[in-house]
Design a protein around this motif. Structure first.
Motif, PDB file in Angstrom:
ATOM      1  N   ARG A   1       0.818  -1.212   0.000  1.00  8.80           N
ATOM      2  CA  ARG A   1       0.000   0.000   0.000  1.00  8.80           C
ATOM      3  C   ARG A   1       0.853   1.265   0.000  1.00  8.80           C
ATOM      4  O   ARG A   1       0.421   2.339  -0.410  1.00  8.80           O
TER       5      ARG A   1
ATOM      6  N   SER B   1     -10.199  11.709  13.453  1.00 11.87           N
ATOM      7  CA  SER B   1     -10.362  10.375  12.888  1.00 11.87           C
ATOM      8  C   SER B   1      -9.009   9.747  12.616  1.00 11.87           C
ATOM      9  O   SER B   1      -7.984  10.429  12.557  1.00 11.87           O
TER      10      SER B   1
ATOM     11  N   SER C   1      -8.559   7.130  10.081  1.00 13.76           N
ATOM     12  CA  SER C   1      -8.322   6.712   8.700  1.00 13.76           C
ATOM     13  C   SER C   1      -9.553   6.947   7.849  1.00 13.76           C
ATOM     14  O   SER C   1     -10.655   7.115   8.360  1.00 13.76           O
ATOM     15  N   ALA C   2      -9.317   6.943   6.547  1.00 19.40           N
ATOM     16  CA  ALA C   2     -10.378   7.235   5.590  1.00 19.40           C
ATOM     17  C   ALA C   2     -10.605   6.037   4.686  1.00 19.40           C
ATOM     18  O   ALA C   2      -9.712   5.218   4.493  1.00 19.40           O
ATOM     19  N   ASN C   3     -11.792   5.950   4.122  1.00 19.10           N
ATOM     20  CA  ASN C   3     -12.009   5.019   3.023  1.00 19.10           C
ATOM     21  C   ASN C   3     -10.977   5.316   1.941  1.00 19.10           C
ATOM     22  O   ASN C   3     -10.716   6.480   1.644  1.00 19.10           O
ATOM     23  N   GLY C   4     -10.412   4.254   1.365  1.00 17.11           N
ATOM     24  CA  GLY C   4      -9.428   4.468   0.303  1.00 17.11           C
ATOM     25  C   GLY C   4      -8.084   4.937   0.825  1.00 17.11           C
ATOM     26  O   GLY C   4      -7.203   5.301   0.050  1.00 17.11           O
ATOM     27  N   GLY C   5      -7.925   4.924   2.149  1.00 15.74           N
ATOM     28  CA  GLY C   5      -6.670   5.373   2.741  1.00 15.74           C
ATOM     29  C   GLY C   5      -5.800   4.208   3.174  1.00 15.74           C
ATOM     30  O   GLY C   5      -5.884   3.114   2.601  1.00 15.74           O
TER      31      GLY C   5
ATOM     32  N   ALA D   1     -14.614   8.326   9.798  1.00 14.65           N
ATOM     33  CA  ALA D   1     -14.299   9.743   9.610  1.00 14.65           C
ATOM     34  C   ALA D   1     -15.491  10.528   9.086  1.00 14.65           C
ATOM     35  O   ALA D   1     -15.562  11.742   9.228  1.00 14.65           O
ATOM     36  N   ASP D   2     -16.429   9.823   8.485  1.00 18.81           N
ATOM     37  CA  ASP D   2     -17.530  10.494   7.806  1.00 18.81           C
ATOM     38  C   ASP D   2     -18.533  11.083   8.801  1.00 18.81           C
ATOM     39  O   ASP D   2     -18.714  12.296   8.883  1.00 18.81           O
TER      40      ASP D   2
ATOM     41  N   SER E   1      -8.071   7.566  -1.430  1.00 17.56           N
ATOM     42  CA  SER E   1      -8.219   8.924  -0.924  1.00 17.56           C
ATOM     43  C   SER E   1      -6.946   9.356  -0.219  1.00 17.56           C
ATOM     44  O   SER E   1      -6.102   8.537   0.148  1.00 17.56           O
TER      45      SER E   1
ATOM     46  N   ALA F   1      -8.745  12.302   5.513  1.00 13.66           N
ATOM     47  CA  ALA F   1     -10.090  12.189   6.072  1.00 13.66           C
ATOM     48  C   ALA F   1     -10.414  13.429   6.890  1.00 13.66           C
ATOM     49  O   ALA F   1      -9.523  14.127   7.368  1.00 13.66           O
TER      50      ALA F   1
ATOM     51  N   ALA G   1     -12.876  11.640   0.717  1.00 14.38           N
ATOM     52  CA  ALA G   1     -12.837  10.188   0.957  1.00 14.38           C
ATOM     53  C   ALA G   1     -14.240   9.596   1.060  1.00 14.38           C
ATOM     54  O   ALA G   1     -14.432   8.404   0.871  1.00 14.38           O
ATOM     55  N   ASP G   2     -15.200  10.444   1.357  1.00 15.64           N
ATOM     56  CA  ASP G   2     -16.548   9.972   1.634  1.00 15.64           C
ATOM     57  C   ASP G   2     -17.253   9.509   0.359  1.00 15.64           C
ATOM     58  O   ASP G   2     -17.577   8.331   0.195  1.00 15.64           O
ATOM     59  N   LYS G   3     -17.473  10.423  -0.563  1.00  9.04           N
ATOM     60  CA  LYS G   3     -18.252  10.092  -1.758  1.00  9.04           C
ATOM     61  C   LYS G   3     -17.515  10.417  -3.051  1.00  9.04           C
ATOM     62  O   LYS G   3     -18.069  10.251  -4.135  1.00  9.04           O
TER      63      LYS G   3
END
Lengths: 319, 319
Positions: A69, A150, A152-156, A189-190, B150, B153, B189-191
């Motif tokens: 990654r 937060s 971590s993020a999606n896609g992170g 995080a959202d 992403s 976040a 990162a969300d949408k």
């Protein structure tokens, strides 16, 4: 310490040498662009002075997943296992017997190439260093549910044991410490709706007699202790629900008395029971249990790790 | 190179010494927990061989902001400015005259304390290293709009120049490279609905004669070139809209011909014009402009940086 350099596209000849400082150019990319991944593992000594590892190949698999990654090269399993065992054999006397005692093992990889350019390095160093570790009683762990910061993020890179993920937690954790909480339970995080990890550990909830934990994802580390606990729980006849865990659900369960336990899981402490959590300024205490799941899991895992019990899973590996 | 150690709670006496390798314990926290922040700045030489810096105090303010988020100590402005100027004076001959030539300056801070424990270090090193830099033509920059990966976040460290933020971009950028794109335009990162940064640069869109860029936030770096461009644009009578920028809006603007330019902004290239972007498999070309805003901004900024024009803003600072 064990070291192996990556150069000209291949891992060079590994070495075991006395523990000594590293010499790196000030422009080594690890200092600037954070290409650094690590693992945490332990060696345990049994009553016959034999030394054991716990699922070591899973650590290697994960460091390679983390490395991928971060655009770093994978390390070969055979070189890792041979080097690890040779190193632990040399350091055998540092592994003290008795529950709680162990040799903490830290494999890590850093980008050594000197170059001020924001792109992946072509030179790396893989190291393994060790240190004797003792069991410690950390006291009551009270945690704060994250509402602003937060992890971590999606896609992170949250699922990777990437160095940068840890530095990012220090400041929010300091703030939590000042409010009297030892750790943070990280949420998404959202919307901060879902409970994800506790500090640097995975987190479990016991609701009545069901064990609940979040599924691994891009944001959540695939903990080796986590998956071992899930296996042991299932084999003990405990229902394990691996699914997203809503904050509101845990708050509700605390209020109606069905929340029996919360605990973190990780290599360092195996399990770390949590005695209270705070959410939006409200404090929720976890009532004391006579027979905690977390104690049972720790006992069973320690039994396997210290070669006190049978290991039906093949997790224990001799040095 | 300029170095200064943080120990016993205070920054020690700074030093300027010949460029040399660093010696660090293998357990230094920077290798394991990623406490590392940096800045990028430049020194420019004018026709009288005088050397100039550009808004250097903003770099110090930002490295301290980054450091705070990573639970690292702030560095004093006077020590930084004195050290920086002394260092550049010594390295004066490395600053070549002429547009495009400069001395690249890299201040950075790393956690040096040896300790395998996931908590903030108590020892750090602040360094400044330099390297001559040339202008380069990077060719047509084609970018891919992020749909899966992403960069940062909400509640994270995206606004900080933290080392770990960069390593996290390498793998997705490699994938983009393989598809023929030089950089990624990061989205939320969300949408993945909003355009946020281009690679390691801030990103601007020109729609008809209006300049649009995302507001700085927890996720977006407060770029010094970015804010300088906003100021220059406004003072040139250009309308600047600092607001969230939807991907769909830019796609629409490209289709109806109102999208005139996209460019990244940053210290390295000042501006980096983008010739095409890809979104969900569709490629959008930016038509060539006769008189690009990006060229004007670069010219005006370079004029100030190289002491060719008046500096009404007080951005230029003499060595």
């Amino acid at each position: 310490m064990f070291t192996c350099d990556f150069k000209d596209g291949v891992w060079q000849k590994p070495e075991i040498t006395p523990y000594a400082p590293l010499t790196l150019d000030p422009s080594a990319r690890v200092f600037h662009y954070g290409q650094a991944v690590f693992e945490g593992m332990k060696a345990y000594k049994d009553d016959n002075d034999d030394v054991w590892l716990f699922r070591p190949k899973d650590n290697l698999a994960r460091i390679n997943k983390s490395a991928e990654r971060l655009a770093m090269p994978a390390f070969p399993e055979d070189v890792f296992m041979d080097g690890l065992k040779a190193l632990i054999n040399l350091d055998k006397d540092w592994v003290k017997p008795g529950f709680g005692n162990s040799l903490y093992i830290r494999p890590f990889v850093i980008a050594t190439e000197p170059a001020i350019a924001a792109s992946p390095a072509v030179e790396y160093k893989f190291l393994i260093i060790c240190s004797p570790a003792q069991s410690y009683y950390s006291g009551d762990v009270r945690v704060l549910v994250a509402e602003q910061f937060s992890r971590s993020a999606n896609g992170g890179v949250g699922y990777a044991k990437a160095a940068g993920n840890y530095a990012a937690q220090f400041y929010p954790t300091n703030l939590a410490n000042q409010e009297g909480f030892q750790q943070i339970i990280w949420t998404d995080a959202d919307k901060h709706e879902y409970l994800e990890e506790a500090g640097t550990m995975n987190v479990f909830f016991r609701i009545n007699d069901t064990l609940v934990t979040a599924p691994t994802s891009e944001r959540i580390l695939d903990g080796i202790t986590r998956k071992s606990i899930i296996q042991i729980a299932q084999d003990s006849g405990i229902t394990v629900d691996v699914r997203p865990v809503k904050v509101t659900e845990i708050v509700e369960a605390s209020k109606n008395g069905s929340l029996k336990e919360i605990f973190g899981s990780g290599t360092a402490a195996v399990v770390s029971p949590i005695s209270a959590f705070s959410h939006k300024g409200e404090l929720f205490e976890i009532p004391k249990q006579d027979k905690r799941y977390s104690d049972t899991f720790k006992e069973k895992l320690n039994g396997i790790q210290y070669n006190k019990t049978e290991d039906p899973y093949g997790w224990r590996e001799s040095i």
